[in-house]
Write a protein that holds these residues in place. Structure first.
Motif, short mmCIF file in Angstrom:
data_model
loop_
_atom_site.label_atom_id
_atom_site.label_comp_id
_atom_site.label_asym_id
_atom_site.label_seq_id
_atom_site.Cartn_x
_atom_site.Cartn_y
_atom_site.Cartn_z
N LYS B 30 0.82 -1.21 0.00
CA LYS B 30 0.00 0.00 0.00
C LYS B 30 0.85 1.26 0.00
O LYS B 30 0.33 2.36 -0.21
CB LYS B 30 -0.87 0.03 1.27
CG LYS B 30 -1.93 -1.03 1.33
CD LYS B 30 -2.79 -0.84 2.59
CE LYS B 30 -2.06 -1.27 3.84
NZ LYS B 30 -2.87 -1.23 5.06
N CYS B 31 2.14 1.12 0.29
CA CYS B 31 3.00 2.30 0.48
C CYS B 31 2.98 3.23 -0.73
O CYS B 31 3.11 2.78 -1.86
CB CYS B 31 4.43 1.86 0.76
SG CYS B 31 5.60 3.22 0.84
N ILE B 32 2.77 4.53 -0.48
CA ILE B 32 2.77 5.50 -1.58
C ILE B 32 4.07 6.30 -1.61
O ILE B 32 4.18 7.31 -2.29
CB ILE B 32 1.56 6.46 -1.51
CG1 ILE B 32 1.54 7.23 -0.19
CG2 ILE B 32 0.25 5.72 -1.70
CD1 ILE B 32 0.59 8.41 -0.17
N GLN B 33 5.04 5.88 -0.83
CA GLN B 33 6.36 6.54 -0.80
C GLN B 33 6.24 8.04 -0.53
O GLN B 33 6.89 8.86 -1.19
CB GLN B 33 7.11 6.28 -2.12
CG GLN B 33 7.75 4.92 -2.17
CD GLN B 33 8.78 4.71 -1.05
OE1 GLN B 33 9.49 5.60 -0.65
NE2 GLN B 33 8.82 3.49 -0.51
N CYS B 34 5.42 8.39 0.44
CA CYS B 34 5.28 9.81 0.74
C CYS B 34 6.41 10.29 1.63
O CYS B 34 6.72 11.47 1.67
CB CYS B 34 3.95 10.07 1.43
SG CYS B 34 3.84 9.38 3.09
N GLY B 35 7.02 9.37 2.38
CA GLY B 35 8.16 9.75 3.21
C GLY B 35 7.81 10.24 4.61
O GLY B 35 8.69 10.59 5.38
N LYS B 36 6.53 10.25 4.94
CA LYS B 36 6.16 10.78 6.26
C LYS B 36 6.77 9.95 7.39
O LYS B 36 7.12 10.49 8.44
CB LYS B 36 4.63 10.82 6.40
CG LYS B 36 4.14 11.72 7.52
CD LYS B 36 2.65 11.95 7.45
CE LYS B 36 2.16 12.93 8.51
NZ LYS B 36 0.74 13.23 8.42
N CYS B 37 6.92 8.64 7.15
CA CYS B 37 7.53 7.78 8.17
C CYS B 37 8.95 8.26 8.47
O CYS B 37 9.34 8.39 9.62
CB CYS B 37 7.53 6.32 7.72
SG CYS B 37 8.11 6.05 6.04
N THR B 38 9.69 8.53 7.41
CA THR B 38 11.07 8.95 7.58
C THR B 38 11.14 10.35 8.18
O THR B 38 11.98 10.62 9.04
CB THR B 38 11.80 8.91 6.23
OG1 THR B 38 11.68 7.60 5.70
CG2 THR B 38 13.25 9.27 6.37
N ARG B 84 1.39 7.77 11.89
CA ARG B 84 1.21 8.87 10.93
C ARG B 84 1.17 8.39 9.50
O ARG B 84 0.92 9.18 8.59
CB ARG B 84 2.31 9.92 11.10
CG ARG B 84 2.19 10.64 12.43
CD ARG B 84 3.18 11.76 12.61
NE ARG B 84 3.10 12.27 13.99
CZ ARG B 84 4.08 12.90 14.59
NH1 ARG B 84 5.21 13.12 13.97
NH2 ARG B 84 3.93 13.32 15.84
N CYS B 85 1.43 7.12 9.26
CA CYS B 85 1.42 6.62 7.87
C CYS B 85 0.01 6.80 7.30
O CYS B 85 -0.95 6.31 7.87
CB CYS B 85 1.82 5.15 7.82
SG CYS B 85 1.60 4.45 6.17
N PRO B 86 -0.09 7.49 6.18
CA PRO B 86 -1.42 7.79 5.63
C PRO B 86 -2.16 6.55 5.11
O PRO B 86 -3.37 6.61 4.95
CB PRO B 86 -1.12 8.76 4.49
CG PRO B 86 0.28 8.48 4.11
CD PRO B 86 0.98 8.10 5.37
S1 SF4 Z 1 4.45 6.84 5.68
FE1 SF4 Z 1 6.13 5.58 4.90
S2 SF4 Z 1 5.24 3.53 4.74
FE2 SF4 Z 1 3.51 4.94 4.92
S3 SF4 Z 1 2.99 5.42 2.77
FE3 SF4 Z 1 4.41 7.02 3.45
S4 SF4 Z 1 6.42 6.24 2.77
FE4 SF4 Z 1 5.02 4.50 2.74
#
Ligand code: SF4
Ligand SMILES: Cc1cc2nc3c(=O)[nH]c(=O)nc-3n(C[C@H](O)[C@H](O)[C@H](O)COP(=O)(O)OP(=O)(O)OC[C@H]3O[C@@H](n4cnc5c(N)ncnc54)[C@H](O)[C@@H]3O)c2cc1C
Ligand code: SF4
Lengths: 305, 190, 457
Positions: B30-38, B84-86
């Motif tokens: 499902k990951c959209i590579q938004c980067g919020k995790c990082t 916080r992962c969307p």
């Molecule tokens: S928060 Fe991380 S794991 Fe979740 S969608 Fe964004 S990049 Fe992927």
């Protein structure tokens, strides 16, 4: 009322003052704590990182013991212990996993115990009104940075809003104190790296202390022994590493509540603290009269969203 | 074969994603590579790969790079990423699954300090049923080659009665030993 | 707006809402609530004396709280008609029973304090729905301050600030102290592409308006610096990609790929805790102002309106078209057309194009003497009908009426409303309703046909 109690390892050693004040505080509200007999360590983070089954089975044994000792509710002051117990408690509903837990521990657990973290216990079981009623020495001079760490996010620990929790503030205010607006209330202190990556822990704890100082706090109030350890015991090291000066006592919520009930520094175990709360004690019961700085506003309205 | 790993049609390109799903119940698809995790990760600036890159390495089926990563050893399990992962990926759980996978595959952990602390902690637990802090710290310092780490705090800890000299042994410690010995690495999920 | 207000063939009902819609294509009867403006439209000259005299100041909705207005006010400069309205929630007469300053001030005596709403009905042949969008309530994001950090605003606030006749006369300032903002951080996808807490879709217009904001900011305030946190820049449209490149290249907007995790105040700055996923580096930017590109959601009340109009909507409340490609402006109810952001987030060019299509759809209806409709329509066998009227309840289009046949009441299908969905046929326990073309025996024949395929010559 009688309540089961799971202190967890750190409360028997590095966080003895937490244990002692929790017991005294709970007693002041007319609740008797019954410690689970022969409890074992919940496994903390290492068990989970080594074996998933062990991380569930270790708390399972405690839950089963508690049930065997006819406890229906269990209070834990440590967020991590509480969270691990919650995870184990949840799998009781899954017949397959429950069977495996029984195999490993040779004990059965029905999944009926109600688990509460200290904060939850204070708000839901005791209630703000009762906390207020017991106050004899309002903490007029306390300006607390209420620090939750990861508590609100931990699995199973549905204690408060994840991002903007308010419950510690509610207790502080009930005791007559002020809660400052604190940007790092839910930031991580590095907890599980405490023995392996000390540098990281110092960096994270420094940010938290800096935010508390910026916010104008004269103490940090916590509900976790690891948080307390990192922010108090390591404060000197942080000050040295980052050439800063904080001198911020880090006190447990249970200590704060007892303080408002007139307990002495000795009863509060303040001698066990690394950052001495002596100076704080002087100010704690006197209102701070210096007028608050008011931000000048050009825009007379308030923006709406 | 070039130095770059050549993807062949014989291997399942989704093998790693499926493995993670099977072991943890978390689907990184499902990951959209938004980067919020990082962005919210407290250790991401100290690690070789970041949480969103770990998700992508799983998608790229790159087991070798992943097993050698330091990311999940640094991970404090603070859960900031997860909440916080969307798209609702339990990233922290994936991190822990990776720690378990490294042990299971018996490859050398990229960060031995953390792995050693875990090992020593479990040994203390096995012996006493609870954690004996003094033994733990000494044992860990010895094994990680920092014999005097935190030593400055030792005397104060004693005088404050924060650390006991003798471990507390619980009655059921045999049971604890057998729990730890018999417990499987992963929980079997349907 | 001004043009349409002057066209003899257009009647404009401003400050009005649809109460009820009855009838069907070519024969709609619409009840309209003309809300009490407390100012008489015909007598008022728009001089504004009442506004001058009104003692009550409140925050302006149009300026998103960045500016103030009076309790009697004209929402914005170009508003049509140029006649004020009295806000009953704040007006001293309506709230406290005294004042009447406006009445005194008004030369032509146009003030009508105590005026009541008026209900009128209009007969219309077709309806175009264009109720547009609202902003998603981003204050649900606790990690972004939950609305408590003053210098975190939305794209709409930015629109108002960049407007030369707006509340800040074209200056981009910090709401906390009115100082000009130097470092401005834009955060895309605030609520969009977030199925967990926001909406799962991409709001479509934010990438481009953010590029516009970044570009205009630099033009208005050359000392400023824009940072744009994005996940993907979506610029599909004529000259859109070029525009976005221009914002980066010529106006120095720095694009950082990654969704920030947290906003907090440090001194008088807002710290943005983010990441650049292209380098894998986490970073913190101290901003004067943070602008969130909040998700676009259907305007409030769209679900209720859908009920009144008998038109379906999706899970968010966007009105559904018959077919996304072949009939993008037709609602399922014949004679009701959709345009603009009420159907899905879209920008002005798309909205204008769609509106043209909707208008053409209306013309097509009006240009015929007879209406051709799909033959797939439900029919009631009135002899069988047991008068339970289950069908009336299940019909999503309100196409089934109760008709009287002698001393019996029976279900009757209003053909122009029926969409042939078949809900009624499956709900009818005595099999009195069937859809033409999909009668039981026809479906059985098809099944039989399918199985006999091989044996046929
Ligand atoms: S928060 Fe991380 S794991 Fe979740 S969608 Fe964004 S990049 Fe992927
Ligand atoms: C910050 C921002 C900047 C933008 N910048 C640009 C840009 O630069 N270029 C561009 O092409 N697009 C831009 N857009 C997109 C643009 O705003 C939309 O494309 C456009 O507004 C859609 O028009 P609309 O008529 O469908 O809806 P709206 O503009 O939302 O109009 C709907 C109208 O219906 C009224 N209404 C709602 N419900 C009812 C009801 N029940 N009864 C009666 N009336 C009702 C509302 O009051 C409103 O007046 C931007 C959007 C945002 C959020
Ligand atoms: S749980 Fe681990 S990966 Fe996630 S934010 Fe915390 S430290 Fe980073």
């Amino acid at each position: 009322m009688e309540y089961g109690y799971f202190p967890g390892c750190s409360l028997t050693s590095t966080a003895k003052e937490y244990d002692e004040t929790v017991r005294a505080m709970v007693k002041s509200f007319g609740v008797d704590l019954k410690e689970i007999q022969d409890w074992n360590c919940c496994g903390a983070t290492p068990a989970g990182a080594v074996s998933e089954e062990a991380s569930l089975a270790l708390p399972w044994r405690n839950l089963a013991l508690a049930e065997g000792q006819e406890l229906t509710q269990v209070l834990s002051p440590c967020p991590a212990c509480h969270s691990h117990m919650c995870s184990s408690h949840e799998v009781a509903d899954d017949a397959q996993i429950a069977k495996r837990m029984e195999e490993l521990t040779e004990l059965s657990y029905s999944g009926k115990i109600e688990l509460r973290h200290l904060l939850d216990f204070l708000i839901e079981e005791i209630g703000i009104e009762q906390i207020k009623e017991k106050v004899t020495k309002p903490l007029l001079g306390i300006k607390a940075a209420c620090y939750y760490g990861c508590l609100t996010r931990l699995h199973g620990a549905k204690v408060d809003d994840r991002e903007r929790p308010i419950k510690i503030q509610q207790v502080v205010e009930a005791c007559g104190g002020t809660a400052v607006s604190f940007s790092h209330a839910t930031d991580c202190c590095g907890a599980s790296l405490v023995l392996s990556k000390t540098g990281t822990v110092l960096r994270l704890s420094n940010e938290i202390l800096a935010a508390a100082k910026r916010a104008g706090a004269n103490c940090v109030v916590v509900v976790c022994s690891v948080c307390q350890g990192n922010l108090d015991m390591r404060q000197k090291a942080i000050e040295k590493a980052y050439s800063v000066e904080y001198d911020l006592p880090v006190i447990y919520l249970s200590q704060l509540v007892l303080m408002s009930q007139g307990a002495s520094p000795k009863e509060l175990g303040f001698s066990k603290h690394f950052v001495k709360p002596d100076a704080l004690w002087e100010k704690a019961f006197v209102a701070d009269d210096t007028p608050k700085k008011k931000r000048k506003k050009k825009n007379r309205g308030r923006i709406t969203h | 074969m070039s130095e770059q790993e050549t993807k062949t049609s014989h291997t399942d390109p989704h093998a790693l994603r499926k493995l993670i799903l099977e072991l943890s119940g978390v689907d990184i698809g499902k990951c959209i590579q938004c980067g919020k995790c990082t962005a919210g990760c407290v250790v991401a600036n100290e690690t070789d790969w970041t949480p969103n890159q770990v998700m992508q390495l799983i998608r790229l089926n790159d087991m070798e790079t992943l097993l050698g990563s330091s990311m999940f050893w640094y991970c404090t399990s603070c859960q900031t990423c997860t909440v916080r992962c969307p798209v609702g990926i339990d990233i922290a759980k994936v991190m822990n699954t990776m720690r378990l996978l490294v042990l299971d595959k018996q490859v050398d952990p990229a960060e031995t300090d953390v792995a050693t602390v875990n090992k020593v902690f479990m040994r203390s637990l096995k012996a006493h049923g609870r954690v004996f802090e003094l033994g733990l710290v000494m044992n860990k310092n010895f094994r990680t080659g920092h014999p005097f780490q935190d030593a400055s705090m030792g005397p104060a800890m004693f005088s404050k009665g924060k650390i006991g000299l003798k471990p507390h042994n619980i009655k059921g410690r045999q049971r604890i030993k057998s729990i730890i010995r018999n417990a499987g690495r992963f929980l079997k999920r349907d | 707006m001004t043009e349409s207000s002057q066209d003899p063939n257009i009647t404009l009902y401003t400050y009005s809402e649809v109460e009820e819609v009855k009838g069907y294509v070519g024969n709609f009867e619409v009840t309209i609530r003309k809300k009490a403006r407390s100012v008489d439209l015909d007598t008022c000259t728009g001089c504004g004396d009442c506004i001058q005299k009104c003692p009550k100041r409140v925050t302006s909705e149009f300026d998103m709280g960045l500016g103030r207005r009076k309790a009697v006010y004209i929402p914005y400069g170009q508003a049509v008609p140029n006649v004020p309205v009295i806000d009953k929630d704040t007006c001293l007469f309506y709230t406290k029973g005294k004042c009447r300053m406006c009445e005194e001030a008004c030369g032509p005596q146009a003030i009508r304090l105590g005026q009541e709403d008026e209900l009128i009905t209009e007969k219309v042949g077709a309806i175009v729905v264009a109720t547009g969008f609202d902003q998603w309530d981003w204050t649900k994001y606790g990690e972004y301050g939950g609305g408590e950090i003053e210098n975190v605003i939305t794209g709409l606030h930015m629109e108002r600030m960049l407007e030369s006749t707006g509340p800040t006369a074209g200056h981009v300032v910090r709401p906390s102290d009115g100082k000009e903002a130097e470092t401005v951080v834009f955060i895309q996808c605030a609520g969009s592409r977030d199925p967990e807490r926001g909406v799962s879709y991409c709001s479509r217009v934010c990438c481009m308006y953010t590029a516009k904001h970044a570009l205009m900011l630099k033009e208005h305030q050359p000392n400023s610096q824009a940072y744009v946190f994005y996940i993907d820049v979506r610029a599909p449209g004529k000259n859109y990609e070029e525009f976005y490149q221009k914002a980066q290249r010529d106006h120095g907007a720095i694009y950082v790929r990654g969704r920030p995790s947290k906003l907090f105040e440090r001194g008088d700055k807002v710290v943005v805790r983010g990441v650049d996923t292209l380098t894998g580096k986490t970073l913190e930017i101290e901003a004067d102002l943070v602008v969130l590109a909040t998700a676009l959601v259907p305007s409030k009340g769209s679900m209720e309106l859908a009920k009144k109009l008998n038109i379906p909507h999706d899970e968010y409340g966007f009105f559904s078209e018959v077919h996304p490609k072949l009939q993008p402006v037709d609602s399922v109810t014949k004679g009701i057309f959709l345009t603009g952001a009420c159907q899905f987030p879209r920008d002005i060019p798309d909205t204008v194009a769609m509106s043209g299509a909707a208008a053409a759809g209306v013309c097509a209806v009006f240009s015929q003497d007879n209406l051709t409709i799909e033959p797939r329509i439900a029919e009631v066998d009135e002899d069988r009908c047991s008068s339970c009227f289950n069908c009336v309840d299940v019909c999503p289009f309100g196409a089934i009426e109760i008709a009287t046949r002698g001393d019996r009441k029976v279900a009757h299908v209003q053909k122009s409303l029926c969409a042939g969905c078949g809900n009624c046929a499956s709900a009818c326990r005595v099999r009195a309703i069937d859809v033409d073309g999909f009668r039981d025996h026809q479906i059985y024949a098809q099944i039989r046909g399918a199985f006999e395929w091989g044996e046929r010559p």
